[in-house]
Design a protein around this motif. Structure first.
Motif, PDB file in Angstrom:
ATOM      1  N   ASN A  69     -11.893   3.227   9.485  1.00 14.78           N
ATOM      2  CA  ASN A  69     -11.258   3.838   8.312  1.00 14.78           C
ATOM      3  C   ASN A  69     -11.402   5.366   8.341  1.00 14.78           C
ATOM      4  O   ASN A  69     -10.466   6.096   8.026  1.00 14.78           O
ATOM      5  CB  ASN A  69     -11.857   3.285   7.018  1.00 14.78           C
ATOM      6  CG  ASN A  69     -11.002   3.641   5.816  1.00 14.78           C
ATOM      7  OD1 ASN A  69      -9.851   3.222   5.719  1.00 14.78           O
ATOM      8  ND2 ASN A  69     -11.523   4.469   4.928  1.00 14.78           N
ATOM      9  N   GLN A  80     -15.793  -1.198  10.853  1.00  9.73           N
ATOM     10  CA  GLN A  80     -14.619  -1.053   9.991  1.00  9.73           C
ATOM     11  C   GLN A  80     -14.655   0.284   9.250  1.00  9.73           C
ATOM     12  O   GLN A  80     -13.622   0.930   9.039  1.00  9.73           O
ATOM     13  CB  GLN A  80     -14.583  -2.221   8.999  1.00  9.73           C
ATOM     14  CG  GLN A  80     -13.222  -2.461   8.386  1.00  9.73           C
ATOM     15  CD  GLN A  80     -13.260  -3.605   7.376  1.00  9.73           C
ATOM     16  OE1 GLN A  80     -14.306  -4.220   7.149  1.00  9.73           O
ATOM     17  NE2 GLN A  80     -12.131  -3.897   6.790  1.00  9.73           N
ATOM     18  N   GLN A  84      -9.872  11.100   3.468  1.00  9.69           N
ATOM     19  CA  GLN A  84     -10.640  10.486   2.370  1.00  9.69           C
ATOM     20  C   GLN A  84     -12.093  10.973   2.362  1.00  9.69           C
ATOM     21  O   GLN A  84     -12.842  10.679   1.435  1.00  9.69           O
ATOM     22  CB  GLN A  84     -10.638   8.955   2.502  1.00  9.69           C
ATOM     23  CG  GLN A  84      -9.274   8.320   2.285  1.00  9.69           C
ATOM     24  CD  GLN A  84      -9.308   6.800   2.513  1.00  9.69           C
ATOM     25  OE1 GLN A  84     -10.315   6.245   2.949  1.00  9.69           O
ATOM     26  NE2 GLN A  84      -8.183   6.155   2.240  1.00  9.69           N
ATOM     27  N   GLY A 101      -9.650  -0.858  -5.817  1.00 13.76           N
ATOM     28  CA  GLY A 101      -8.281  -0.523  -5.434  1.00 13.76           C
ATOM     29  C   GLY A 101      -8.040  -0.672  -3.949  1.00 13.76           C
ATOM     30  O   GLY A 101      -7.380   0.153  -3.318  1.00 13.76           O
ATOM     31  N   LYS A 102      -8.610  -1.740  -3.353  1.00 11.42           N
ATOM     32  CA  LYS A 102      -8.444  -2.007  -1.913  1.00 11.42           C
ATOM     33  C   LYS A 102      -8.022  -3.451  -1.737  1.00 11.42           C
ATOM     34  O   LYS A 102      -8.382  -4.316  -2.555  1.00 11.42           O
ATOM     35  CB  LYS A 102      -9.776  -1.821  -1.170  1.00 11.42           C
ATOM     36  CG  LYS A 102     -10.423  -0.464  -1.368  1.00 11.42           C
ATOM     37  CD  LYS A 102     -10.280   0.377  -0.154  1.00 11.42           C
ATOM     38  CE  LYS A 102     -10.947   1.723  -0.330  1.00 11.42           C
ATOM     39  NZ  LYS A 102     -10.405   2.725   0.553  1.00 11.42           N
ATOM     40  N   VAL A 103      -7.332  -3.719  -0.642  1.00 10.66           N
ATOM     41  CA  VAL A 103      -7.041  -5.108  -0.281  1.00 10.66           C
ATOM     42  C   VAL A 103      -8.040  -5.513   0.801  1.00 10.66           C
ATOM     43  O   VAL A 103      -8.507  -4.643   1.549  1.00 10.66           O
ATOM     44  CB  VAL A 103      -5.589  -5.269   0.248  1.00 10.66           C
ATOM     45  CG1 VAL A 103      -4.598  -4.977  -0.858  1.00 10.66           C
ATOM     46  CG2 VAL A 103      -5.310  -4.421   1.473  1.00 10.66           C
ATOM     47  N   PRO A 104      -8.382  -6.789   0.890  1.00  3.88           N
ATOM     48  CA  PRO A 104      -7.832  -7.929   0.157  1.00  3.88           C
ATOM     49  C   PRO A 104      -8.670  -8.294  -1.069  1.00  3.88           C
ATOM     50  O   PRO A 104      -9.809  -7.853  -1.210  1.00  3.88           O
ATOM     51  CB  PRO A 104      -7.929  -9.054   1.199  1.00  3.88           C
ATOM     52  CG  PRO A 104      -9.230  -8.759   1.909  1.00  3.88           C
ATOM     53  CD  PRO A 104      -9.310  -7.244   1.958  1.00  3.88           C
ATOM     54  N   GLU A 126     -13.836  -7.920  -0.813  1.00  7.99           N
ATOM     55  CA  GLU A 126     -14.509  -7.602   0.461  1.00  7.99           C
ATOM     56  C   GLU A 126     -14.178  -8.703   1.467  1.00  7.99           C
ATOM     57  O   GLU A 126     -14.599  -9.858   1.324  1.00  7.99           O
ATOM     58  CB  GLU A 126     -16.029  -7.466   0.335  1.00  7.99           C
ATOM     59  CG  GLU A 126     -16.486  -6.107  -0.161  1.00  7.99           C
ATOM     60  CD  GLU A 126     -16.117  -4.953   0.777  1.00  7.99           C
ATOM     61  OE1 GLU A 126     -15.607  -3.944   0.274  1.00  7.99           O
ATOM     62  OE2 GLU A 126     -16.331  -5.052   1.997  1.00  7.99           O
ATOM     63  N   SER A 127     -13.469  -8.301   2.529  1.00 10.52           N
ATOM     64  CA  SER A 127     -12.966  -9.308   3.469  1.00 10.52           C
ATOM     65  C   SER A 127     -14.065 -10.191   4.076  1.00 10.52           C
ATOM     66  O   SER A 127     -13.876 -11.407   4.196  1.00 10.52           O
ATOM     67  CB  SER A 127     -12.115  -8.661   4.557  1.00 10.52           C
ATOM     68  OG  SER A 127     -12.790  -7.578   5.132  1.00 10.52           O
ATOM     69  N   GLN A 165      -2.101  -1.088  -4.887  1.00 10.59           N
ATOM     70  CA  GLN A 165      -3.535  -1.417  -4.987  1.00 10.59           C
ATOM     71  C   GLN A 165      -4.241  -0.585  -6.052  1.00 10.59           C
ATOM     72  O   GLN A 165      -5.379  -0.851  -6.397  1.00 10.59           O
ATOM     73  CB  GLN A 165      -4.209  -1.263  -3.610  1.00 10.59           C
ATOM     74  CG  GLN A 165      -4.480   0.147  -3.140  1.00 10.59           C
ATOM     75  CD  GLN A 165      -3.250   0.854  -2.574  1.00 10.59           C
ATOM     76  OE1 GLN A 165      -2.131   0.402  -2.731  1.00 10.59           O
ATOM     77  NE2 GLN A 165      -3.477   1.973  -1.903  1.00 10.59           N
ATOM     78  N   LYS A 166      -3.550   0.458  -6.546  1.00 10.69           N
ATOM     79  CA  LYS A 166      -4.137   1.303  -7.595  1.00 10.69           C
ATOM     80  C   LYS A 166      -3.487   1.034  -8.960  1.00 10.69           C
ATOM     81  O   LYS A 166      -3.716   1.778  -9.915  1.00 10.69           O
ATOM     82  CB  LYS A 166      -3.964   2.800  -7.255  1.00 10.69           C
ATOM     83  CG  LYS A 166      -4.461   3.198  -5.855  1.00 10.69           C
ATOM     84  CD  LYS A 166      -5.977   3.115  -5.692  1.00 10.69           C
ATOM     85  CE  LYS A 166      -6.429   3.727  -4.374  1.00 10.69           C
ATOM     86  NZ  LYS A 166      -7.444   3.005  -3.659  1.00 10.69           N
ATOM     87  N   LEU A 187       0.837  -1.208   0.000  1.00  7.98           N
ATOM     88  CA  LEU A 187       0.000   0.000   0.000  1.00  7.98           C
ATOM     89  C   LEU A 187       0.870   1.257   0.000  1.00  7.98           C
ATOM     90  O   LEU A 187       0.486   2.281  -0.573  1.00  7.98           O
ATOM     91  CB  LEU A 187      -0.934   0.008   1.217  1.00  7.98           C
ATOM     92  CG  LEU A 187      -1.923  -1.163   1.340  1.00  7.98           C
ATOM     93  CD1 LEU A 187      -2.844  -0.963   2.534  1.00  7.98           C
ATOM     94  CD2 LEU A 187      -2.741  -1.360   0.081  1.00  7.98           C
TER      95      LEU A 187
END
Ligand SMILES: N[C@@H](CCC(=O)N[C@@H](CS)C(=O)NCC(=O)O)C(=O)O
Length: 157
Positions: free
Chosen positions: A97, A93, A104, A38-41, A52-53, A26-27, A21
């Motif tokens: 964030n 979550q 953001q 553009g996000k993990v995982p 989506e975890s 991720q982007k 990151l």
């Protein structure tokens, strides 16, 4: 982290590919092609891509029903299992964030602290809910049974 921990718990083989990151990997176009957010995982299993975890946890545990990491489908615990996974994802979550990355959510610097403070109020509320659930109905989120939802909670905590 939650997916990684579940694979370790299940004792299955997997390949972990680090998305750095700090380097904004991720982007990258390659990563965005499998996860447009553009996000993990992101999980790739037999050519199927899932992001989506919480969804990944549900999907993985469905592949291993004998693991006992999901409650019986006809039990109240099964409802609680979904409830806590969706609630942690959408509320706990999300607040975590907002608290960690207020930039953001607003343009400019002037309201960053307010976003952080609001997120902190929501986090305090959520941890209070969880404290009560674990104290009164624990030791695990749905009661007596360890489930994938506990791995998600551990990751956010
Ligand atoms: N709801 C998503 C959240 C994913 C998420 O926010 N991942 C963060 C790391 S914990 C991320 O990839 N951040 C990088 C970015 O936003 O550019 C999930 O549970 O998979």
């Amino acid at each position: 982290m939650a997916t990684h921990a579940i694979f370790e718990e299940l004792g299955v083989s997997y390949e972990l590919i680090e998305i750095d990151l700090a380097k904004n990997m991720q982007k990258s176009p390659e990563y965005l092609a499998i996860n447009p957010n553009g996000k993990v995982p992101t999980l790739v299993h037999e050519g199927r891509v899932i992001y989506e975890s919480a969804a990944i946890l549900l999907y993985v545990i469905d592949q291993y029903p004998e693991s006992g990491l999901a409650p019986d489908i006809h039990s109240r615990a099964r409802g609680l299992y979904y409830q806590y996974l969706f609630w942690m994802s959408s509320t706990l979550q999300e607040a975590a964030n907002r608290w960690a990355h207020p930039e953001q959510y607003v343009s400019g610097d002037s309201n960053l602290q307010q976003v952080k403070d609001n997120a902190n109020d929501m986090l305090t509320h959520c941890w209070g809910v969880l404290e009560k659930v674990l104290t009164n109905n624990g030791p695990w989120l749905v009661g007596e049974q360890l489930t994938a939802a506990d791995f998600h909670l551990f990751m956010v905590a």
